[in-house]
Structure formats: C-alpha cells, structure tokens
Write a protein that holds these residues in place. Structure first.
Motif, PDB file in Angstrom:
ATOM      1  N   ARG A 210      60.443  66.042  53.744  1.00  0.00           N
ATOM      2  CA  ARG A 210      60.611  67.405  53.629  1.00  0.00           C
ATOM      3  C   ARG A 210      59.881  68.280  52.554  1.00  0.00           C
ATOM      4  N   GLY A 211      59.451  67.320  51.581  1.00  0.00           N
ATOM      5  CA  GLY A 211      58.654  68.008  50.366  1.00  0.00           C
ATOM      6  C   GLY A 211      59.518  68.739  49.612  1.00  0.00           C
ATOM      7  N   HIS A 212      60.752  68.607  49.370  1.00  0.00           N
ATOM      8  CA  HIS A 212      61.533  69.017  48.447  1.00  0.00           C
ATOM      9  C   HIS A 212      62.699  68.378  48.227  1.00  0.00           C
ATOM     10  N   ASP A 213      63.609  68.462  47.091  1.00  0.00           N
ATOM     11  CA  ASP A 213      64.479  67.674  46.669  1.00  0.00           C
ATOM     12  C   ASP A 213      65.947  68.410  46.800  1.00  0.00           C
ATOM     13  N   ARG A 214      66.082  69.211  47.694  1.00  0.00           N
ATOM     14  CA  ARG A 214      67.475  69.859  47.966  1.00  0.00           C
ATOM     15  C   ARG A 214      68.312  68.970  48.577  1.00  0.00           C
ATOM     16  N   VAL A 215      69.802  68.972  47.880  1.00  0.00           N
ATOM     17  CA  VAL A 215      70.482  67.929  48.169  1.00  0.00           C
ATOM     18  C   VAL A 215      71.890  68.609  48.058  1.00  0.00           C
ATOM     19  N   THR A 216      72.973  67.635  48.674  1.00  0.00           N
ATOM     20  CA  THR A 216      74.259  68.276  48.710  1.00  0.00           C
ATOM     21  C   THR A 216      75.159  67.569  47.544  1.00  0.00           C
ATOM     22  N   GLY A 217      76.039  68.343  46.947  1.00  0.00           N
ATOM     23  CA  GLY A 217      76.956  67.747  45.953  1.00  0.00           C
ATOM     24  C   GLY A 217      78.084  68.032  46.620  1.00  0.00           C
ATOM     25  N   ARG A 218      79.261  67.011  45.847  1.00  0.00           N
ATOM     26  CA  ARG A 218      80.534  67.464  46.279  1.00  0.00           C
ATOM     27  C   ARG A 218      81.452  67.663  45.078  1.00  0.00           C
ATOM     28  N   ARG A 219      82.391  68.480  45.078  1.00  0.00           N
ATOM     29  CA  ARG A 219      83.206  68.838  44.101  1.00  0.00           C
ATOM     30  C   ARG A 219      84.436  68.042  44.147  1.00  0.00           C
ATOM     31  N   LEU A 220      85.292  67.820  43.370  1.00  0.00           N
ATOM     32  CA  LEU A 220      86.595  67.091  43.191  1.00  0.00           C
ATOM     33  C   LEU A 220      87.540  67.699  44.313  1.00  0.00           C
ATOM     34  N   ASP A 221      87.500  68.941  44.770  1.00  0.00           N
ATOM     35  CA  ASP A 221      88.491  69.326  45.609  1.00  0.00           C
ATOM     36  C   ASP A 221      87.783  69.067  47.144  1.00  0.00           C
ATOM     37  N   PRO A 277      76.176  62.260  42.760  1.00  0.00           N
ATOM     38  CA  PRO A 277      76.746  60.753  43.025  1.00  0.00           C
ATOM     39  C   PRO A 277      77.902  60.723  43.573  1.00  0.00           C
ATOM     40  N   ILE A 278      78.735  61.640  43.531  1.00  0.00           N
ATOM     41  CA  ILE A 278      80.218  61.701  44.325  1.00  0.00           C
ATOM     42  C   ILE A 278      79.905  61.908  45.671  1.00  0.00           C
ATOM     43  N   GLU A 279      78.918  62.780  45.879  1.00  0.00           N
ATOM     44  CA  GLU A 279      78.869  62.981  47.541  1.00  0.00           C
ATOM     45  C   GLU A 279      77.970  61.859  47.984  1.00  0.00           C
ATOM     46  N   LEU A 280      77.036  61.125  47.203  1.00  0.00           N
ATOM     47  CA  LEU A 280      76.195  60.054  47.834  1.00  0.00           C
ATOM     48  C   LEU A 280      77.362  58.960  48.002  1.00  0.00           C
ATOM     49  N   ALA A 281      78.176  58.647  46.869  1.00  0.00           N
ATOM     50  CA  ALA A 281      78.976  57.502  46.964  1.00  0.00           C
ATOM     51  C   ALA A 281      80.077  57.545  48.076  1.00  0.00           C
ATOM     52  N   HIS A 282      80.628  58.815  48.223  1.00  0.00           N
ATOM     53  CA  HIS A 282      81.412  59.426  49.610  1.00  0.00           C
ATOM     54  C   HIS A 282      80.875  58.989  50.727  1.00  0.00           C
ATOM     55  N   ARG A 283      79.643  59.428  50.882  1.00  0.00           N
ATOM     56  CA  ARG A 283      79.123  59.103  52.275  1.00  0.00           C
ATOM     57  C   ARG A 283      79.041  57.730  52.500  1.00  0.00           C
ATOM     58  N   ARG A 284      78.413  56.738  51.361  1.00  0.00           N
ATOM     59  CA  ARG A 284      78.345  55.484  51.760  1.00  0.00           C
ATOM     60  C   ARG A 284      79.659  54.636  51.913  1.00  0.00           C
ATOM     61  N   LEU A 285      80.556  55.324  51.213  1.00  0.00           N
ATOM     62  CA  LEU A 285      81.956  54.681  51.515  1.00  0.00           C
ATOM     63  C   LEU A 285      82.262  54.921  52.822  1.00  0.00           C
ATOM     64  N   GLN A 286      82.203  55.816  53.558  1.00  0.00           N
ATOM     65  CA  GLN A 286      82.553  55.949  54.805  1.00  0.00           C
ATOM     66  C   GLN A 286      81.942  55.057  55.739  1.00  0.00           C
ATOM     67  N   ARG A 287      80.797  54.726  55.489  1.00  0.00           N
ATOM     68  CA  ARG A 287      80.012  53.802  56.156  1.00  0.00           C
ATOM     69  C   ARG A 287      80.653  52.548  56.017  1.00  0.00           C
ATOM     70  N   TYR A 288      80.931  52.032  54.786  1.00  0.00           N
ATOM     71  CA  TYR A 288      81.508  50.785  54.393  1.00  0.00           C
ATOM     72  C   TYR A 288      82.969  50.642  55.098  1.00  0.00           C
ATOM     73  N   ARG A 289      83.879  51.694  55.150  1.00  0.00           N
ATOM     74  CA  ARG A 289      85.080  51.860  55.748  1.00  0.00           C
ATOM     75  C   ARG A 289      84.789  51.699  57.141  1.00  0.00           C
ATOM     76  N   ALA A 290      83.908  51.990  57.838  1.00  0.00           N
ATOM     77  CA  ALA A 290      83.629  51.901  59.262  1.00  0.00           C
ATOM     78  C   ALA A 290      83.118  50.605  59.754  1.00  0.00           C
ATOM     79  N   GLY A 291      82.978  49.722  58.507  1.00  0.00           N
ATOM     80  CA  GLY A 291      82.534  48.372  59.078  1.00  0.00           C
ATOM     81  C   GLY A 291      81.097  47.981  58.974  1.00  0.00           C
ATOM     82  N   GLU A 292      80.340  49.053  58.345  1.00  0.00           N
ATOM     83  CA  GLU A 292      78.693  48.771  58.142  1.00  0.00           C
ATOM     84  C   GLU A 292      78.697  47.461  56.963  1.00  0.00           C
ATOM     85  N   LYS A 293      78.001  46.616  57.115  1.00  0.00           N
ATOM     86  CA  LYS A 293      77.575  45.675  56.182  1.00  0.00           C
ATOM     87  C   LYS A 293      76.124  45.791  56.005  1.00  0.00           C
ATOM     88  N   LEU A 294      75.763  46.263  54.726  1.00  0.00           N
ATOM     89  CA  LEU A 294      74.356  46.827  54.485  1.00  0.00           C
ATOM     90  C   LEU A 294      73.756  45.952  53.199  1.00  0.00           C
TER      91      LEU A 294
END
Length: 541
Positions: A210-221, A277-294
C-alpha cells in the motif's frame, strides 16, 4: 479578613517546603554522599544534585555523542544523583556480562505496562522463564522456516524499487531532485514491519503493497480506530527518552507534561500505540482459537514445543507482541538505512562488497535474475558483506542509549572500584564503539576491521545487540533480514544520494530517529559475456 490575606501564609509555607524538598534536600544528599559517587567527575556541575541536566541533554537529541566526547577524558562520569556512565570497554563484562549480578534498573519498571515483556522484565527467574518460552521460536534452526517470509517481503520491496528506477547517473553527475524517487528509510521500515508481523503473527500488514503504514488499533472496550504505525511507535519512545530520567518523578512529569502541546502530541501517539499490539494479538488469537496451527512466535507463546499450553495471561501475551513489533522492526530498519548510506558514501567499500556478491552468485539461475531476491544461504557466509553490516552497526548502533543496570544490594566491583547497591550504571553502545583503544580511527567506516582474527577479537566489545544473558534474542532475525535485503538490492541496483555532502538527520531517543533518505535508484547495467561452448550469459557490471 480577605481570602488573599489568609492564603498568603499557606503560599509561603508551600514555597518554603518546595524549596527545602527540591533544593536543600538534594544538596544535603549530595554532600552526605552515601554511595560515594562524588569521587567521579560530573557530566554537568549540577549532575550530582539533579537529573535535570541529563533531561536537558536528552532534549538535544544527541546525548550519547556528547557523552562519547566526555569519555575521551574520563572513564566514568556521573550523569545524575545516582547514575554513572562508563566509557572503558572493560566495564562491559562487569555491567552486562553473563555472570553480572546487576539487573535492569527502575527505568524498565516505570515504563512497563500491566505486564512485563522479555525486554523489560527485571526478575532474573521470570526472565529465564520468558526466554525459555521464546528461545525455540528465535533459534537459528528456525531461520529456514522464516526465510520464505523474508523473501516475500524482499520481492515486494524490489517490485517498488523497480517501479522507481531512473536512468543511470553519469560519472561526476549529481542526482536531480526529480530523480530522488525513493525514501529508502521509509521503505525499509515498511519492510521490517511487514516482515516481523508475518514472522511473529502470520499477519499480512501490507505496508509494502500500500505504500503507507495506516493500521487499526483496539481500545480496551473493544472499539477500534485508525492510526499511523510509525508515528505512534517512535513518538511514544521519544517522549519517554526526554522525561524518564528522574525515575521517581517520571509518572507525575509524564502526566503533567501533557498540558504542553509539544508533549501532548507525543502522548496522543503513545496512547494510540497501546492499542496496536492489542488489535494484532486479538486477531491472531481468533485464528488460534479457530484451530490454525501456524509457524510463528505467537504459537510459541500459546504452546510449548510439545503442544502443551503455556497458560500465559492475556496481558503478558500482548506485552510480548508489543515488544516484538517494536524492537523487531525499528532497530533493523535503522540498520538497513545506515548500511546503504555508508556504502554510498564510501564507493570503494561499495565496489568491494558488490564484487563479493557477484562472485558468489556468478552461476545464479534465471529465477534470481527475474525476482531480484537473493537466497540467504548463498550470501550468509560472505565475510565482507557481514563486515559491512557490523561496521555500520558499530559506527551508528540503532540503540545508542546506554541500557541502565542497577547494582545489587551488596554492591559490585566495576573496573576494580566498589559501587554500592542501588546505583544505576550504563555504557552506551555509541560510546563503546567510538573507543580508540579498541577501534582505531573509530569515526571512520572501515569494514575490514571485522575480518579474520582481528574481527573475532572485537566481538566482546560489540554492543549493537547488547551483551550477556539480556542480549537481543532477535539478532538472528535481524541479520537474516539485513543480509537478504542488502545483497538483493546491491546485486540489482545502484544508488545515489542528493549530493556527496548530504547528511541524514539523526535524533537520539532510545533508538535513532532517522530522517528521510531520498535516493536515486537505477538498474545496474548488464552485458552478455561469453560462456562455455560459445553460449552467452548475463553478467552484472
């Protein structure tokens, strides 16, 4: 009686108490000298009384450069009421060596989140537990498993550089502004961010696409927001580097400073960083819980090598993701920028390393010629290529800041002198690497110093990745990325800076904040050379 008359005695009392606490008490402590630090020369006349001189120095953005000059005369300098800076290379073993009793000091506690990560954990047993959990993922044997991810990101970087190529620069000609089509600093940072996200979380950030570093963050709520990754990461670290030095007062100063716009802007970036990092960890946890072994670091956080759960708290997992995305991207990108910068500035060294790469790849197949990405296995043992990397890391270590350690309760001997317990001691990598006794002509870029037995003898004094048990666990990944990218771009392209005199901007936080590095890039000329049996083959000149 008016309110003003009643308040005057209280104001006077408050002023007197403030004067006693902030002026008289520090002076009394200084002359009492319980730790015997008055024997060492002060960085500033007030350094033995207050941390303010070091805070002011930090705001100049070049504190290690300043300390390096002072250490030319003094092996030990007092930088604060309870802190010492060392310039003698023999102190490295005492402060950072495997058997040192020193631990990370209070600065790591006050900047930590709800949970410690591998880089800021103080307790040695907790550190050993964390290192054991992650060591298998960071082991050299896993480099082969990561290389395809590094190669994928290198392909994307090469694709962008191909699109930005201009006509070759003629001898003696300077690059025109319109031909400075690549900010090499920005794009290598996109590379390291994309690479560590893939290696660590099997996450496709897509910054190179994409040529830019726009990214999503996640609040505690659970709500999300958009932000710029690099601004959040670097401005958070910058604010800490400016205000942290009076450790006891840092939490208060950190909050109060936000009313000043200069610090308030950095605070907003710091707040936004926490959610990434909260958002990145959240997304990866969802994949882990879905059974992905990466095959990534997150898997190592969740399970041991036998598949048994590690049962880490969520806060600890997020903390480890945070330091991985921070340390795993920032320093390597700085190193990549620095080494190309040094080679462009030193054409003789550039020719030597390019010749070495070409010689190692003279029988390369057409696939390499097409993609431009060099396999790590084909260049990882090239001595001059590695020497170029190490010399750049020496000259401008990505983390120049002296990583502070606290002496144990019963004290410790450093350089043969007894230092009481509870004193912060440190040695800047920049200071260590500019020591003429170890590195003659230390201000010059001389990769040959790292070759042969002479190069091996320098390793104990090389602090680019720190040293001892707390040394950087990710150095193998960093060398993999640096080696593949440098070999690939030097094999395929030539570069020019805006002018021979051009200098990159450097601002010291804990790491170097580098300014833009605009370069002109063009494909290296290729010609057909006679091969066996009269067949032609492509060579790079």
């Amino acid at each position: 009686m008016s309110f003003e008359l009643v308040s005057l005695p209280y104001a006077a009392a408050l002023g007197l108490c403030s004067f006693l606490y902030f002026v008289v008490f520090p002076i009394a402590v200084y002359f009492r000298d319980a730790n015997g630090l008055r024997r060492y020369p002060n960085m500033h006349p007030l350094s033995g009384i207050s941390a303010i001189p070091f805070m002011i120095l930090a705001h100049g953005g070049a504190r290690s450069t300043y300390l390096a000059k002072l250490h030319q005369k003094h092996p030990v300098i007092r930088t604060g009421p309870n802190s010492l800076s060392y310039g003698d290379h023999r102190a490295i073993k005492d402060i950072y060596g495997h058997n040192t009793p020193c631990t990370k000091d209070g600065s790591y506690i006050i900047t930590a989140g709800s949970h410690f990560h591998l880089a800021d954990v103080i307790d040695k047993h907790d550190h050993a537990r964390k290192r054991k959990t992650l060591s298998s993922a960071y082991a050299i044997k896993n480099l082969e498993g990561w290389e395809h991810k590094v190669a994928d990101k290198t392909d994307k970087l090469v694709k962008h550089l191909d699109a930005c190529c201009t006509s070759p620069l003629k001898p003696g000609e300077m690059a025109e502004t319109k031909d400075l089509t690549v900010d090499y600093r920005k794009w290598t940072n996109f590379f390291t961010l994309d690479a560590i996200a893939d290696i660590g979380l099997s996450e496709k950030l897509g910054f190179l696409d994409r040529g830019h570093d726009r990214v999503t963050g996640r609040r505690l709520d659970g709500t999300t927001y958009e932000c710029d990754f690099r601004d959040c990461l670097y401005q958070n670290a910058r604010k800490q580097s400016l205000l942290i030095w009076p450790y006891a007062w840092y939490p208060f100063i950190n909050k109060v400073s936000n009313i000043i716009p200069f610090y308030g802007r950095m605070a907003k970036f710091a707040q936004d960083w926490e959610g990434i990092p909260i958002e990145l960890a959240h997304r990866r946890l969802q994949r882990y819980r879905a059974g992905e072994k990466l095959d990534d670091f997150f898997q190592a956080l969740m399970e041991d090598k036998n598949g048994h759960p590690n049962n880490l708290e969520w806060g600890e997992i997020v903390a480890e993701v945070s330091i991985m995305m921070n340390a795993g991207s920032a320093t390597t990108a700085i190193a990549m920028t620095n080494v190309l910068y040094q080679l462009i500035k030193n054409p003789t060294m550039m020719k030597q390393v390019v010749d070495e790469i070409d010689a190692a790849l003279e029988d390369e197949d057409e696939e390499e010629e097409e993609t431009g990405t060099i396999a790590y296995d084909k260049v990882k043992h090239l001595p001059f290529l590695r020497a170029c990397l190490d010399e750049s890391l020496r000259l401008f270590p990505p983390t120049p800041h002296g990583l502070p350690r606290e002496t144990p309760a019963d004290g410790v001997n450093i350089l043969g002198d007894y230092i009481p317990g509870g004193v912060s001691v440190a040695m800047s990598a920049f200071v260590a690497h500019r020591n003429e006794a170890v590195y003659p002509q230390a201000d010059k870029y001389m990769p040959e110093r790292w070759l042969g037995e002479e190069g091996k003898s320098l390793q104990p004094y090389f602090l680019a990745f720190s040293a001892g048990a707390r040394g950087c666990i990710g150095r193998n990944i960093s060398y993999l990325e640096q080696t593949v990218v440098l070999a690939s771009v030097l094999r395929r392209y030539e570069f020019a800076l805006p002018s021979p005199e051009w200098q990159i901007e450097r601002l010291e936080t804990m790491n170097w904040l580098l300014g833009e590095m605009p370069v002109k890039v063009w494909r290296r000329e290729r010609k057909t050379a006679p091969g066996v049996g009269g067949e032609g083959r492509l060579t790079v000149t």
